[in-house]
Structure formats: structure tokens, C-alpha cells
Scaffold this active site. Structure first.
Site, mmCIF file in Angstrom:
data_model
loop_
_atom_site.group_PDB
_atom_site.id
_atom_site.type_symbol
_atom_site.label_atom_id
_atom_site.label_comp_id
_atom_site.label_asym_id
_atom_site.label_seq_id
_atom_site.Cartn_x
_atom_site.Cartn_y
_atom_site.Cartn_z
ATOM 1 N N GLU A 39 2.976 1.489 -4.182
ATOM 2 C CA GLU A 39 2.533 1.877 -5.389
ATOM 3 C C GLU A 39 1.521 2.634 -5.446
ATOM 4 O OE1 GLU A 39 1.648 0.114 -7.923
ATOM 5 O OE2 GLU A 39 3.339 -2.162 -7.667
ATOM 6 N N GLU B 33 4.424 13.035 0.845
ATOM 7 C CA GLU B 33 5.143 12.629 -0.448
ATOM 8 C C GLU B 33 4.970 13.382 -1.599
ATOM 9 O OE1 GLU B 33 5.688 7.970 0.572
ATOM 10 O OE2 GLU B 33 4.670 8.363 -0.441
ATOM 11 N N CYS C 150 -7.717 5.317 4.511
ATOM 12 C CA CYS C 150 -6.388 5.278 4.204
ATOM 13 C C CYS C 150 -5.534 5.324 5.238
ATOM 14 C CB CYS C 150 -5.894 5.877 2.827
ATOM 15 S SG CYS C 150 -3.921 5.380 2.748
ATOM 16 N N ALA D 162 0.549 -1.430 0.004
ATOM 17 C CA ALA D 162 -0.086 0.018 0.309
ATOM 18 C C ALA D 162 1.214 1.181 -0.216
ATOM 19 C CB ALA D 162 -0.810 0.064 1.119
ATOM 20 N N SER E 53 1.221 5.781 -4.378
ATOM 21 C CA SER E 53 2.101 7.313 -3.812
ATOM 22 C C SER E 53 2.889 7.200 -5.154
ATOM 23 C CB SER E 53 3.495 7.213 -2.946
ATOM 24 O OG SER E 53 2.251 7.379 -1.509
HETATM 25 C C1 HEM Z 1 -1.820 8.740 -2.868
HETATM 26 C C2 HEM Z 1 -1.071 7.732 -2.210
HETATM 27 C C3 HEM Z 1 -2.806 6.458 -1.495
HETATM 28 C C4 HEM Z 1 -4.817 6.190 -2.095
HETATM 29 C C5 HEM Z 1 -4.735 6.837 -3.030
HETATM 30 C C6 HEM Z 1 -4.528 5.543 -0.830
HETATM 31 C C7 HEM Z 1 -5.580 5.042 -1.176
HETATM 32 C C8 HEM Z 1 -6.415 4.233 0.031
HETATM 33 C C9 HEM Z 1 -7.252 3.663 -0.091
HETATM 34 C C10 HEM Z 1 -8.672 4.433 -1.225
HETATM 35 C C11 HEM Z 1 -7.848 2.358 1.151
HETATM 36 C C12 HEM Z 1 -8.920 1.844 1.722
HETATM 37 C C13 HEM Z 1 -9.590 0.861 1.386
HETATM 38 C C14 HEM Z 1 -11.168 0.665 1.722
HETATM 39 O O1 HEM Z 1 -11.284 0.609 2.373
HETATM 40 O O2 HEM Z 1 -11.017 -0.799 0.965
HETATM 41 C C15 HEM Z 1 -6.409 2.642 1.641
HETATM 42 C C16 HEM Z 1 -6.312 1.995 3.021
HETATM 43 C C17 HEM Z 1 -5.343 1.937 3.115
HETATM 44 N N1 HEM Z 1 -3.993 2.567 3.093
HETATM 45 FE FE1 HEM Z 1 -3.834 3.715 1.648
HETATM 46 N N2 HEM Z 1 -3.827 4.917 -0.322
HETATM 47 C C18 HEM Z 1 -2.398 5.650 -0.385
HETATM 48 C C19 HEM Z 1 -1.018 5.987 0.565
HETATM 49 C C20 HEM Z 1 -0.690 4.964 1.033
HETATM 50 C C21 HEM Z 1 0.467 4.929 2.149
HETATM 51 C C22 HEM Z 1 1.634 5.892 1.671
HETATM 52 C C23 HEM Z 1 0.607 4.150 2.378
HETATM 53 C C24 HEM Z 1 1.357 3.489 3.937
HETATM 54 C C25 HEM Z 1 1.961 2.889 4.855
HETATM 55 C C26 HEM Z 1 -0.754 3.263 2.892
HETATM 56 C C27 HEM Z 1 -1.444 2.591 3.500
HETATM 57 C C28 HEM Z 1 -2.615 1.878 3.771
HETATM 58 C C29 HEM Z 1 -3.415 0.857 4.688
HETATM 59 C C30 HEM Z 1 -2.681 0.228 5.766
HETATM 60 C C31 HEM Z 1 -5.035 0.987 4.247
HETATM 61 C C32 HEM Z 1 -5.603 -0.198 5.401
HETATM 62 C C33 HEM Z 1 -6.213 1.084 6.286
HETATM 63 C C34 HEM Z 1 -7.224 -0.121 7.356
HETATM 64 O O3 HEM Z 1 -8.279 -1.072 6.963
HETATM 65 O O4 HEM Z 1 -8.135 0.015 8.092
HETATM 66 N N3 HEM Z 1 -1.991 3.990 2.046
HETATM 67 N N4 HEM Z 1 -5.997 3.315 1.227
#
Ligand code: HEM
Length: 399
Positions: free
Chosen positions: A237, A357, A348, A234, A239
């Protein structure tokens, strides 16, 4: 399921529309309608901002992808989730317990301390790119991919020397065209790679997330490995795709790129990041959920046990939520209420890091390389139609 016989196939193709917009057929979809996914099931597709936001935060909705009726994206993902259920596929209170262990690492206060280091990394990558004898490069391999990869490796404690392997394995895992066997092998190899790091950190802890988790004594090696895999995937990819796709969109809208470049006010870059997140919504194909109680939306009754596809990509183009043409990119718009990071319990975890970033990446790139231009017409760029995270396979640029 009692769906309509002619429910359209989902996900819908973008190919014939503007590559930066959600698919034309998706944009024409009703507020709520049935669609047919790869396994022949017919979950509900929900497209408007208020409904999507409300359902993402609704306790009558489950994120547990192992439950019958959950509209999972691909056969490969179904196999992976059944083998090893990640915390993003758990419901509260189990999910909240995992999140509590991790939120501290992603707090604004802690991450702000990382900003100078992220800035230094961005500058170093651009120094290397600009020092080449030819004024042309693939911006993804030179900048968009290494920046978030270096950051997440450092945060987690994963050696950056492993990057080629984990980029390849992560790519296979999020492909929509890979077989379950291939994806399974890639997932196992990735878990093996992270497990080795966790075991090493257990013996020789350093100041990184995996070391801290091993020292907390609250999780097994397998649990920490699972968390490491999610964060690694997560964390780079999404970012990386936002940096490259956002840059391509800005270069295709020179007046917006000029506004970003020529304004010294840091709030302009911050506002541009929110608008690009809204406009591009790279986590596409809808957030998948399962109704665990009956829910009524717009006069339609969703029954317990039915699948839901919550289209954050169309919600982010809803004129009621983003007045003044939401299909126009406007980096000065107040887009902060977008759903690109979803909403509710699974919103997220890394959003503060992602914002930082992106602010550093676009801000530095457009300031330091004012003559940056696309080396290929937009419509010839290799867009990622075959991936669960949208973006570009390559971004040839000149300066
Ligand atoms: C532009 C960059 C990013 C976008 C657009 C993005 C988008 C998202 C979205 C839409 C979800 C929700 C998934 C769902 O509800 O089914 C999510 C969850 C998550 N993201 Fe990101 N993300 C980004 C960057 C990152 C980064 C840098 C990390 C860090 C390590 C991260 C870690 C996570 C994690 C761990 C979840 C799961 C949260 C949970 O289920 O409680 N993401 N992300």
C-alpha cells in the site's frame, strides 16, 4: 482529560489546501497543543521535527495500542488491534524479538540481490502498458500497484493470483470511513488467506519468508500469519501510493521531472526518492503513541497515560530541519534525515526495499516514457482523503 474545550478535531482536512501539502490547519498548529479525535479524547499533537524525532525514540513512550489512553486512529483499527495485536503495536523487549526474526530479510545486502528482478518487473509492466493501442492508462493499475505487490508476494511466498482479494481487503482495513464490522470481516478474510499459505508452506517449503519462518520452529502458525498480514499490507500500500502520488507531483513540477529524466547520475534518482518521501509523507495522520511517564516539551508537561500524535508530515516541512524553503520540491536537496519512515524502535522495517522500489519505479518510468503527462488537472485527481495512507485512487496519464 484536562484538555481545552475547543480543541480542534483531528485529523484535519486537506481539501481546501494544496493536495500535496499537509492540511493548512495542521500547519498552523502550535509546537504542542490538544486535539480532539473520533472517540472524544484529547491527545497532544506535536508538530516540530526535533520534538517528533525525540519522542519517537523516547523509552517513556509506548506504541501499545491496546493500552488505555492510546489515541488510536479509527474504531475499526481499535477492534482489529484488540483482536490480534501486531508486533508494530508492541514495546521492547517483546517487539525487538519479532524484529530480530525479520531484519535479515530486509537487509541492504539481501535486497540488493533483488534489484535486477524488480527492474525486470518494472520493465515488463511498462512494456505491457506501452503496447496498448491507446496512449492512455491508469498508472496505478498498470504500474504503481502491481510493482510492489508482485515484489512483496514473491518475498513472502503469497500467490500473486490472490492480488485482487488482498488489495480489496487491505483497502478496507486502512479506510477511515469503514465500520468496525466491515473492517473486522476484511481482517479475518485476509488472515484466512495468509493462514492457508502458511499451512501450505509448512508442508512444502520454498525459498520465501513465510516458508523460512515455518521452518524456524520458533513461531506458531497464528504468529506467522500475523507477521505475514503486516508485511503484505505494509509492503504494497505504502509503496504503491508513493509511486503514484510522487509521479503526479513530478508531472505537476515539469522542471523537477526533467532534472530526474535528463540526469544519468543514479544518485539523482536516489536523492529524488528521499525528497519525495519527505515532501509527501504518505503515512499521514501522525504516528500514535502513549506517554508512560511524565514528559516535558516546550514548557508543557505531558502526563503518564496521555496520548500523543506525532505529526511526521509537519516535521518533514520544518524549516529548521530542512533549510531553504521546505515547501518547495527540490529533488537535489539532501532530505535523507526525513521522518517519512518514522524513527526509533518502530522505524520502517521495509525502508530499504521501499527505497529500491521507488528508485526503480521513478527512474524507469521517467526514462522510458519521457512524454508522460497527466490526463486530468491535478485538482481533479481523486486524492485519498478517506485513507490512513495518503495517495490517489486513480492516476489517468497519457504519453
Ligand atoms: C514508501 C513506502 C513506505 C513508507 C512511507 C513506510 C512508512 C512506515 C512508517 C512511517 C512506519 C512506522 C510506523 C509507526 O512508527 O507507527 C513503518 C513501519 C513498518 N513498515 Fe513501512 N513504509 C513503507 C514501505 C514498507 C515496505 C515495502 C515494507 C515491507 C514489507 C514495510 C514494512 C513495515 C513494517 C513491518 C513496519 C513496522 C515496524 C515496527 O513496528 O517495528 N514498509 N513504515
Amino acid at each position: 482529560m484536562n484538555g481545552a474545550i475547543d480543541a480542534p478535531a483531528f485529523p484535519m482536512a486537506r481539501e481546501r489546501g494544496c493536495p500535496f501539502d499537509p492540511p493548512p490547519q495542521l500547519r498552523r498548529s502550535e509546537r504542542i497543543s490538544r486535539v480532539r479525535i473520533w472517540d472524544g479524547s484529547e491527545p497532544w499533537l506535536i508538530t516540530e521535527y526535533d520534538d517528533v524525532r525525540a519522542l519517537l525514540g523516547d523509552p517513556r513512550v509506548s506504541a501499545d495500542a491496546t493500552r488505555a489512553g492510546y489515541p488510536i486512529s479509527t474504531v475499526a483499527l481499535r477492534a482489529a488491534v484488540q483482536r490480534n495485536r501486531p508486533f508494530m503495536s508492541m514495546d521492547d523487549p517483546e517487539h525487538a524479538e519479532y524484529r530480530r526474526l525479520l531484519t535479515g530479510y530486509f537487509s541492504v545486502k539481501r535486497l540488493e540481490r533483488m534489484r535486477p528482478r524488480i527492474q525486470q518487473t518494472a520493465d515488463r509492466l511498462l512494456d505491457e502498458m506501452l503496447a496498448q493501442p491507446i496512449r492512455a492508462a491508469d498508472l496505478i493499475s498498470a504500474f504503481a500497484l502491481p510493482l510492489p505487490s508482485l515484489v512483496i508476494c514473491e518475498l513472502l511466498g503469497v500467490p500473486y493470483a490472490e492480488r485482487d482479494r488482498f488489495h480489496r481487503l487491505a483497502g478496507t482495513s486502512i479506510s477511515t470511513v469503514t465500520s468496525a464490522e466491515e473492517a473486522g470481516m476484511a481482517a479475518e478474510e485476509l488472515l484466512g488467506l495468509i493462514r492457508a499459505v502458511v499451512i501450505e508452506r509448512q508442508a512444502k517449503p520454498a525459498d520465501d519468508i513465510l516458508s523460512h519462518l515455518t521452518q524456524s520452529g520458533r513461531l506458531s502458525v497464528d504468529e506467522i500469519t500475523g507477521i505475514g498480514k503486516i508485511l503484505l499490507m505494509a509492503g504494497h500500500e505504502t509503496s504503491a501510493n508513493m509511486i503514484s502520488l510522487g509521479t503526479a507531483l513530478l508531472l505537476a513540477n515539469p522542471e523537477q521531472a526533467a532534472a530526474l529524466r535528463d540526469d544519468d547520475d543514479p544518485s539523482v534518482v536516489a536523492s529524488a526518492v528521499e525528497e519525495l518521501l519527505r515532501f509527501l509523507t504518505v503515512v499521514h495522520h501522525g504516528r500514535r503513541r502513549l506517554a508512560v511517564a511524565d514528559i516535558e516539551i516546550g514548557g508543557v508537561r505531558i502526563e503518564a497515560g496521555e496520548g500523543l500524535i506525532l505529526a511526521i508530515e509537519t516535521a518533514n516541512r520544518d524549516p529548521r530541519a530542512f533549510p531553504g524553503d521546505p515547501d518547495v520540491l527540490d529533488i537535489r536537496r539532501n532530505a535523507r534525515s526525513h521522518l517519512a519512515f518514522a524513527f526509533g524502535p518502530h522505524q520502517c522495517l521495509g525502508q530499504t526495499l521501499a527505497r529500491m522500489e521507488l528508485q526503480v519505479a521513478y527512474g524507469t518510468l521517467f526514462r522510458r516514457v519521457p512524454s508522460l503527462a497527466l490526463a486530468t488537472p491535478v485538482h481533479e485527481l481523486p486524492f485519498k482523503h478517506d485513507m490512513r495512507i495518503y495517495g490517489l485512487h486513480a492516476l489517468p496519464v497519457t504519453w
